[in-house]
Design an enzyme around this catalytic site. Structure first.
Site, mmCIF file in Angstrom:
data_model
loop_
_atom_site.group_PDB
_atom_site.id
_atom_site.type_symbol
_atom_site.label_atom_id
_atom_site.label_comp_id
_atom_site.label_asym_id
_atom_site.label_seq_id
_atom_site.Cartn_x
_atom_site.Cartn_y
_atom_site.Cartn_z
ATOM 1 N N GLY A 103 122.117 -22.089 14.644
ATOM 2 C CA GLY A 103 121.456 -22.103 13.347
ATOM 3 C C GLY A 103 122.419 -22.328 12.202
ATOM 4 N N GLY A 146 120.252 -24.943 22.269
ATOM 5 C CA GLY A 146 120.001 -25.352 23.647
ATOM 6 C C GLY A 146 121.286 -25.635 24.390
ATOM 7 C CG ASP A 184 121.200 -12.458 12.384
ATOM 8 O OD1 ASP A 184 120.744 -12.718 11.252
ATOM 9 O OD2 ASP A 184 120.605 -12.728 13.438
#
Length: 459
Positions: A89, A155, A210
């Site tokens: 991401g 992926g 995060d």
């Protein structure tokens, strides 16, 4: 998890025989509180009690190799081709890291060719020509942009195909910028390189907004992301306070770790409740979340709830909302999460309505808006320094390792440790204690200690 010194050693490709462009300046350096010599190490633990548990001489205590330039390097810079890929991401600072790598390789080490592999799959057989030649001119202004000029994707890819691509491009040093999935991919890539007996260094630059990667004080992009999230909390707080029986909810990223929610809530200093994956909570009952929100609305007229996306995932089926529950996995193998923000919105609205407090609901899910922005000043500096450390590590023949900042020092962390566990908010730690002090919420929903403080008007 008990770690020993051998667990923290970094693999070296071979003897360093070439003079480093930094050899002269390094000869003037002396160990100080702000400089760690290249032969020194940075202790894993930093408290007397934790060091005492090992009962070892200091030279045998678990420690990381210090990052930074070396007097001698493994690769001849004049013959080096470098590769860069971004995975996973988006995160503020990706372009800053790319720019820092290219500048350090080009300006100081005089590396002539740097290849950027696009969109992650650029390393596979079908896309191995999807590359961009990176020069200081190409990356000159990219630090002002969010995202990554190389693109990114999720992926797994075939490790043998990736190695073949590196070999075809003549890559000697490979930089992988990614999160936990990216570090796992770099680990598989390194294993395939070793199996073929190739002399290619693989260095990781860990990233995640995060802040859930271990063995790093803080991941790059985190500060930019939670600073942006603070704006949304402030906005929903104003909306809730200005509305009759207002309830504001902000759902923030944080699949397994609640750092963004915790830090953003502290920075905004206007949240009444913070919910994170590390601390389970109950909705129902006199001491559940719903009753707590009701007491807040009755006491001061409004309430603000900040929730991490991974919080309360056990609640969906129990409350008859299977349509909001996550199903299956994404391309990286992550379980798709249920929408905790929507669950809270509908549950709180129904509870307050039944209690005769017709609520005005304000719900914000900024999602990608906090990760697609350019890096702020702090992260810009941090990204640049990580990039420098990564180049020094690769040119000195280190491999199968990531660069990170640990105990304020830049260090080399073996890939095996970067994927061994997850960094999470400690419910017994001082960060969560600060959240509890600021919000006046109970330590767990089921406790009654916060009631008097709510009615007193201090929170």
């Amino acid at each position: 998890m008990t770690l020993h010194l051998d667990d923290l050693r970094v693999r070296l490709l071979g003897e360093c025989r070439y003079d480093s462009p930094f050899a002269e300046v390094l000869s003037t350096k002396r160990t100080s509180p702000h400089y760690v010599a290249e032969g020194d190490r940075v202790l894993l633990e930093d408290t007397v009690a934790m060091l005492a548990e090992h009962s070892l001489p200091s030279v045998q205590a678990p420690s990381f190799e210090a990052a930074g330039p070396r007097r001698k390097i493994y690769f001849d810079p004049a013959r080096v081709t470098a590769g860069i890929v971004t995975c996973g991401g988006l995160c503020p600072g990706l372009n800053n890291v790319i720019r820092g790598l290219v500048q350090e390789l080009s300006v100081h080490y005089r590396v002539k060719r740097i290849v950027g592999f696009r969109n992650g799959p650029g390393l596979t057989a079908a896309h191995r020509d999807d590359t961009v030649e990176l020069t200081p001119e190409v990356v000159r202004d990219i630090h002002n942009l969010g995202g990554t000029i190389l693109g990114s994707s999720r992926g797994g890819q075939d490790a043998d195909e990736m190695v073949e691509t590196l070999a075809l491009h003549g890559v000697d040093v490979m930089f992988v910028i990614g999160g936990d999935g990216g570090m796992r991919a770099a680990t598989f890539l390194s294993g395939a390189i070793r199996a073929r007996g190739l002399d290619i260094a693989v260095i990781g630059v860990p990233k995640t907004i995060d802040n859930d990667l271990p063995f790093t004080d803080q991941s790059f992009g985190f500060q930019s992301a939670f600073a942006r999230a603070t704006d949304f909390i402030s906005a929903v707080s104003v909306e809730a306070a200005a509305s009759p029986n207002g309830v504001g909810i902000v759902k923030l990223m944080g699949r397994h770790s609640g750092f963004i929610a915790a830090y953003a809530a502290l920075a905004a200093n206007s949240a009444d409740v913070v919910l994170i994956p590390e601390v389970p909570f109950a909705l129902d009952g006199d001491d559940g979340l719903l009753a707590h929100v009701e007491r807040l609305v009755r006491a001061k007229g409004f309430a603000v709830v900040v929730v991490a996306e991974g919080a309360g995932q056990d609640l969906f089926d129990a409350h008859g909302l299977p349509q909001l529950n996550g199903r299956g996995t994404d391309a990286s193998g992550n379980v798709k999460l249920g929408n905790i923000g929507e669950l809270l919105r509908t549950s709180i609205e129904a509870h307050l309505t039944a209690a005769g407090l017709a609520p005005t609901m304000r719900y914000i899910d900024p999602s990608y808006a906090i990760r697609s922005i350019p890096a702020n000043a702090y992260d810009s500096v941090y990204c640049l320094r990580l990039a420098h450390a990564a180049v020094h590590a690769a040119m000195a023949g280190r491999t199968e390792a990531a660069v990170a900042r640990w105990r304020r020092r830049f260090v080399h962390v073996p890939f095996s440790l970067m994927t061994r566990r997850r960094n999470q908010v400690d419910p017994d730690g001082d960060l969560w204690m600060s959240v509890l002090e600021t919000t006046c919420q109970p330590a767990e929903f089921g406790a009654v200690a916060a009631r008097e403080r709510i009615s007193s008007g201090f929170c």
